[in-house]
Design a protein around this motif. Structure first.
Motif: not given
Length: 101
Positions: A48-55
């Motif tokens: 399962r791929l999880l979104p990564v919040p980009l900074d």
């Protein structure tokens, strides 16, 4: 396709003509060893791929974005960008996305 492939080789039945295939930095055997070392499709079913919040102020995040965009640019023969140019582009995209909703 069942994902049960056990071997992959360039120049096999139904593949590109081996004499015109570009192996890049690898020779044929190294290339086939690399491809065969990758996990098979059936082994990846439950991932399962999880979104990564980009900074975009984080240089590591920005390096990933820059590297991915440069790889894509190389595929399409368009100019690559350096880290600061990518940061500038990203800083213009985010406000544009938020104002189009």
């Amino acid at each position: 396709d069942t994902g049960d492939e056990t071997n992959f080789s360039i120049g096999g039945e139904g593949s590109r003509d081996e004499s015109t295939y570009d192996y890049g930095f690898f020779d044929k055997d190294e290339y086939n060893d690399l491809i065969n070392s990758l996990p098979r499709r059936k082994e990846l079913v439950d991932i399962r791929l999880l979104p990564v919040p980009l900074d975009f102020d984080n240089d590591l995040h920005l390096s990933v974005v820059t590297t991915c965009s440069n790889l894509r640019a190389l595929n399409y023969d368009i100019p690559t960008q350096h880290l600061q140019e990518s940061k500038s582009i990203c800083s213009r995209i985010m406000p544009a996305i938020s104002t189009t909703t």
